[in-house]
Design an enzyme around this catalytic site. Structure first.
Site, PDB file in Angstrom:
ATOM      1  N   ARG A  25      -0.918 -15.027  -3.807  1.00 21.94           N
ATOM      2  CA  ARG A  25      -1.399 -14.054  -4.775  1.00 21.94           C
ATOM      3  C   ARG A  25      -0.823 -14.301  -6.167  1.00 21.94           C
ATOM      4  O   ARG A  25      -0.136 -13.473  -6.728  1.00 21.94           O
ATOM      5  CB  ARG A  25      -1.098 -12.622  -4.332  1.00 21.94           C
ATOM      6  CG  ARG A  25      -1.792 -12.237  -3.052  1.00 21.94           C
ATOM      7  CD  ARG A  25      -1.583 -10.773  -2.742  1.00 21.94           C
ATOM      8  NE  ARG A  25      -2.220 -10.420  -1.468  1.00 21.94           N
ATOM      9  CZ  ARG A  25      -2.207  -9.227  -0.931  1.00 21.94           C
ATOM     10  NH1 ARG A  25      -1.570  -8.240  -1.541  1.00 21.94           N
ATOM     11  NH2 ARG A  25      -2.805  -8.998   0.213  1.00 21.94           N
ATOM     12  N   ASP A  66       0.818  -4.901  -8.829  1.00 19.41           N
ATOM     13  CA  ASP A  66      -0.496  -4.604  -8.274  1.00 19.41           C
ATOM     14  C   ASP A  66      -1.245  -3.728  -9.267  1.00 19.41           C
ATOM     15  O   ASP A  66      -0.728  -2.692  -9.698  1.00 19.41           O
ATOM     16  CB  ASP A  66      -0.390  -3.876  -6.932  1.00 19.41           C
ATOM     17  CG  ASP A  66       0.024  -4.786  -5.782  1.00 19.41           C
ATOM     18  OD1 ASP A  66       0.260  -5.988  -6.026  1.00 19.41           O
ATOM     19  OD2 ASP A  66       0.102  -4.301  -4.645  1.00 19.41           O
ATOM     20  N   ASP A  99       5.017   2.042  -1.787  1.00 21.42           N
ATOM     21  CA  ASP A  99       4.647   0.950  -0.881  1.00 21.42           C
ATOM     22  C   ASP A  99       5.496  -0.293  -1.100  1.00 21.42           C
ATOM     23  O   ASP A  99       5.240  -1.336  -0.532  1.00 21.42           O
ATOM     24  CB  ASP A  99       3.154   0.642  -0.994  1.00 21.42           C
ATOM     25  CG  ASP A  99       2.759   0.114  -2.352  1.00 21.42           C
ATOM     26  OD1 ASP A  99       3.626   0.054  -3.245  1.00 21.42           O
ATOM     27  OD2 ASP A  99       1.582  -0.242  -2.531  1.00 21.42           O
ATOM     28  N   ASP A 121       6.475  -5.181  -1.033  1.00 15.42           N
ATOM     29  CA  ASP A 121       5.034  -5.456  -1.053  1.00 15.42           C
ATOM     30  C   ASP A 121       4.714  -6.374  -2.233  1.00 15.42           C
ATOM     31  O   ASP A 121       5.177  -7.500  -2.268  1.00 15.42           O
ATOM     32  CB  ASP A 121       4.243  -4.151  -1.102  1.00 15.42           C
ATOM     33  CG  ASP A 121       2.761  -4.360  -0.808  1.00 15.42           C
ATOM     34  OD1 ASP A 121       2.407  -5.301  -0.086  1.00 15.42           O
ATOM     35  OD2 ASP A 121       1.940  -3.578  -1.329  1.00 15.42           O
TER      36      ASP A 121
END
Length: 188
Positions: free
Chosen positions: A185, A133, A105, A129
């Protein structure tokens, strides 16, 4: 931090990456992919400075240390690193940037359903992305001393508010530098 008991490849053999090429179908000794897919503990170092462009997402098996100290190692311009259903993984001293496609991703480092992970002293930037994560119930993770720059979605902790395994996640985020060109983020 929560990942303080992570052992990586401690107690295993040393494996030296000597070849910056990648071959998903037939990884050979000397390639990074060959080292990370081995089942036994390994401390993976690099023979010298190199840029590795991966053909497909690189899944790292349990009990591995990727140690870029002493070399200028870039993983860039292709898919990048995934830790899935693994434990005891350390990623240290790498430059990970411009991660794109190849079945992934577009994250620089993606951690799913894993435990005892330490991501330390890396430089991460400009991926498709996220930069880091940590999702799907991953726990006992430390993200420390990294340099993040030139990116939109920097760090995601947790899959979703309704994913029950994420309620037990324990992630430490410490001493990172959130540099220029970041948007959101930090972390979410």
């Amino acid at each position: 931090g929560f990942g303080s008991k992570t052992t990586g490849g401690k107690g295993g053999k040393f494996y030296v990456v000597t070849n910056n090429h990648d071959d998903t179908e037939n990884p050979t000794p000397g390639m990074l992919r060959y080292g990370v897919i081995q089942k036994e503990p390994l401390w993976i170092t690099f023979a010298g400075s190199m840029t590795i462009t991966l053909e497909t997402e690189l899944f790292i098996e349990s009990d591995k240390t990727l140690d870029g100290r002493g070399a200028n190692v870039h993983i860039a311009n292709g898919p990048c690193l995934t830790i899935q259903d693994a434990s005891n993984v350390i990623i240290h001293g790498l430059h990970i940037h411009d991660c794109r496609g190849g079945g992934s991703d577009g994250d620089a480092i993606r951690v799913l359903s894993s435990r005892n992970i330490w991501i330390d002293h890396n430089s991460l930037a400009s991926c498709e992305d996220g930069l880091v994560d940590v999702t799907h119930g991953s726990t006992l993770v430390t993200i420390s001393n990294n340099y993040f720059s030139d990116h939109n979605k920097v760090m995601l902790l947790g899959h979703s508010d309704t994913y029950p395994d994420d309620t037990a996640m324990k992630v430490s985020v410490a001493f990172n530098h959130f540099g220029a060109g970041l948007v959101q983020r930090m972390p979410r």
